[in-house]
Structures are given as C-alpha cells and as structure tokens.
Design an enzyme around this catalytic site. Sequence first.
Site, PDB file in Angstrom:
ATOM      1  N   GLY A   1       1.072  -1.299  -0.027  1.00  0.00           N
ATOM      2  CA  GLY A   1      -0.058  -0.092  -0.091  1.00  0.00           C
ATOM      3  C   GLY A   1       0.968   1.310   0.161  1.00  0.00           C
ATOM      4  O   GLY A   1       1.948   1.349  -0.479  1.00  0.00           O
ATOM      5  N   CYS A   2       0.248   2.213   0.560  1.00  0.00           N
ATOM      6  CA  CYS A   2       0.563   3.707   0.231  1.00  0.00           C
ATOM      7  C   CYS A   2       1.975   4.030   1.057  1.00  0.00           C
ATOM      8  O   CYS A   2       2.696   4.947   0.516  1.00  0.00           O
ATOM      9  CB  CYS A   2      -0.292   4.674   0.602  1.00  0.00           C
ATOM     10  SG  CYS A   2      -1.832   4.566  -0.420  1.00  0.00           S
ATOM     11  N   PHE A   3       2.504   3.215   2.081  1.00  0.00           N
ATOM     12  CA  PHE A   3       3.559   3.432   2.550  1.00  0.00           C
ATOM     13  C   PHE A   3       4.687   2.931   1.999  1.00  0.00           C
ATOM     14  O   PHE A   3       6.069   3.246   2.444  1.00  0.00           O
ATOM     15  CB  PHE A   3       3.828   2.985   4.173  1.00  0.00           C
ATOM     16  CG  PHE A   3       3.811   1.539   4.426  1.00  0.00           C
ATOM     17  CD1 PHE A   3       4.710   0.823   4.135  1.00  0.00           C
ATOM     18  CD2 PHE A   3       2.399   0.927   4.521  1.00  0.00           C
ATOM     19  CE1 PHE A   3       4.482  -0.607   4.382  1.00  0.00           C
ATOM     20  CE2 PHE A   3       2.292  -0.422   4.661  1.00  0.00           C
ATOM     21  CZ  PHE A   3       3.393  -1.080   4.781  1.00  0.00           C
TER      22      PHE A   3
ATOM     23  N   PHE B   1       2.931   6.789   4.441  1.00  0.00           N
ATOM     24  CA  PHE B   1       1.905   6.470   5.397  1.00  0.00           C
ATOM     25  C   PHE B   1       0.961   5.256   4.669  1.00  0.00           C
ATOM     26  O   PHE B   1       0.464   5.722   3.579  1.00  0.00           O
ATOM     27  CB  PHE B   1       0.976   7.651   5.735  1.00  0.00           C
ATOM     28  CG  PHE B   1       1.685   9.108   5.871  1.00  0.00           C
ATOM     29  CD1 PHE B   1       2.642   9.044   7.015  1.00  0.00           C
ATOM     30  CD2 PHE B   1       1.572  10.030   4.896  1.00  0.00           C
ATOM     31  CE1 PHE B   1       3.317  10.457   7.119  1.00  0.00           C
ATOM     32  CE2 PHE B   1       2.496  11.274   5.365  1.00  0.00           C
ATOM     33  CZ  PHE B   1       3.076  11.176   6.374  1.00  0.00           C
TER      34      PHE B   1
END
Length: 393
Positions: free
Chosen positions: A163-165, A372
Amino acid sequence: MVTVEEVRKAQRAEGPATILAIGTVTPANCVNQSTYPDYYFRITNSEHKTELKEKFQRMCDKSMITKRYMHLTEEILKENPSFCEYMAPSLDARQDIAVVEVPKLGKEAAQSAIKEWGQPKSKITHVVFCTTSGVDMPGADYQLTKLLGLSPSVKRLMMYQQGCFAGGTVLRLAKDLAENNKGARVLIVCSEITVVTFRGPSETHLDSLVGQALFGDGAAAVIVGADPTPAEKPLFQLVSAAQTLAPDSCGAIDGHLREVGLTFHLLKDVPSVVSNNIEKCLFEAFNPLGISDWNSVFWIAHPGGPAILDQVEDKLGLKPEKLRATRHVLSEYGNMSSACVLFILDEMRKASSNAGLGTTGEGLEWGVLFGFGPGLTIETVVLHSVPIKPGPH
C-alpha cells in the site's frame, strides 16, 4: 585462511546508499478531475443516485487533484461491466489485466531511470518490485527481469500488498542492499494501476468512494548504489530509514483482496492519526543530527489526500512552501500509492535545478521522506541532498 570478519568487511560498501537516477511514467489515458464525477457515474450506470453523485463531486472538488492517469479506459470498462458494479465477482478479469500491465508500466519507468543512470543494465545486481495491483507467480519482478533483459542471476525481491507507505519501504530495503553488498546497483520499481480497486459507488460505503476520488495510476523507478563512480550522478543520499506502527491505529486503513477485487476501507480519523504521530518520528530521525526545526529540512510526504497534508502542516507549523513538491504531484497525478514519493523526489530535484538552487533538496542539506499506509504504518527516510553543479550557460 580468510576470516569471516575479513569476508564481511570486503562485502560492505564504504559510503551511504545513494539515489543515482529516477524515472517516472503514467498510462496515456488522462482523466480530468473536474469532469470525473459525470464520467464515473455514467460509466457505472449510477446517474440516478443524484445525492451520492453530489457527494462525490464535493470529494473531487476538495481533493486538490487536477488530473489523474488511468489504464482503465471507457472501452475497457464497457468490455468488463462487472468492474463498474460495487461488489460483482471480477477478480479473474482484473488479474488478467494487472499481471500484464503492471510489469509493462514498470518496465517503461525502469528504462527511463536506466537511461538517466547511463550505465549498462548488466551492472544491475538487485531488483525490488513493489505493487498493490495484482498477484502472480512468478511475479512482476520476474516479468520485469525478462522485459528488460536483465541478468538471470539478478537478485529479486517482490513486494505485494504493502500500500501507500511502500515508497519508503523500498528505499529502506535498497539502502540495506546497497550498503551491505559492495558494488551493488539496486533497481527499485513501484508500479500501481487502479484496475484492482476501481468499482461503482455505494451509499453505504463512502470510504470506498473516497478511494475512487483519489487514486491514480503511475510507475516510478530508482537506481540505488553506494560509492558512486565518476560516471554516475548522485541525486540524494539515504542516511537512515525507520518503520513504525502508529499506536491505537488498527483498522485505520485496510485493503482486502476478494472475488470483487481489492476493497478499500478508510477511517475518518486517518489525518489526525498521522499528524499526531509524525513529530515523534521526526524527533527520532533527526535528533541524532541535532535538527529540530522542521522548516529547515526539505519535505517529501506521501500525499494520501489533502486533509493529511493540511493537518501535518498545521501540527508542525510548516511553511506552505514546504509541501509544494508533494502537493504538486497530488494535483498532477492523484494518489498513486507506493509510487508517489518517488514522483515527488523526481519533481523536487528537477524543480531545484530549474530554479537555480544549490542542492537537489530545494537548496537545503537535509530532508525527510514519509510514507503512510495500512497498519497504520509510517516509513521515515532521512535524506541528504547533493550540490547541483551549474550547467553551461
């Protein structure tokens, strides 16, 4: 007889891991954020949901996004009507697209980075491939190796579903690989397409709708190595890297791979969870360097959405220009998950050079890169910029 200690010493690089080239790419299909609600509700046969459409229009208007790029065209969506429903079994069709297109987009980004690097691809010793879009065996790392014609003995690492991290994660891994393997040159690729997450709107799941307003497609590639040769052009040094789980944040951001694709769940308090934990991360990263003025460093933050950036800015008392590069990438591309921070690195070094600033980090020496994402996980990477040599006038 050689000792283990001597072998170990010979294996290690002398200097810090350094970013030597960056390449970015998007699909050709560009969608305008201002007209996207009309398109989205039409293509998903949801135009009768007028109140929901108004909500979505407000989400898009507040998103601070101007445009996004998407592999999914109207033509592809018409061929796959199940993608346009909210919860229709569709994973096979989504996977069929993702397992081909994710490595292909990654290859384009990698070729761009290799071209800038200017060294033969035979010098690439490691590949780290990261995606939240599609899963296969052998994976996108294998497909990329084949597409680029890399050495069969290249050491591969495949990262799925982070994901976004994960833009921070890949830099942390590349740092360890480059510094612990003398002469290593690590090719990192983050390639993300929304084919697994795109779905029609639902009145009962507004968090899914938030994702439809924010996510875009893109791939970024970076070459990392320690002890650059005179022929290589350093951009940023990777000084330290940390990962932490924010306390009491379980379930703040979730994704679940199901028959219907990848479902996305987001709690409303994500911006406050990030902003309440970011100062501790900064303190732990910069205290050893004697830095406590957060306006004295350059900033590369994953642009999860405008509310996260606004709250971080407010909590830390950041000057508006600190997040300029971050907000620019959000505006021009949307949230491309793991690829975003690498796009921001690229934007920052180019803008710094164009503005005639002294370093790749907006004229500043030290910087921070934040990721994050699900967990809620925070990646913190301390960067050291490189002086920009003035070009010929």
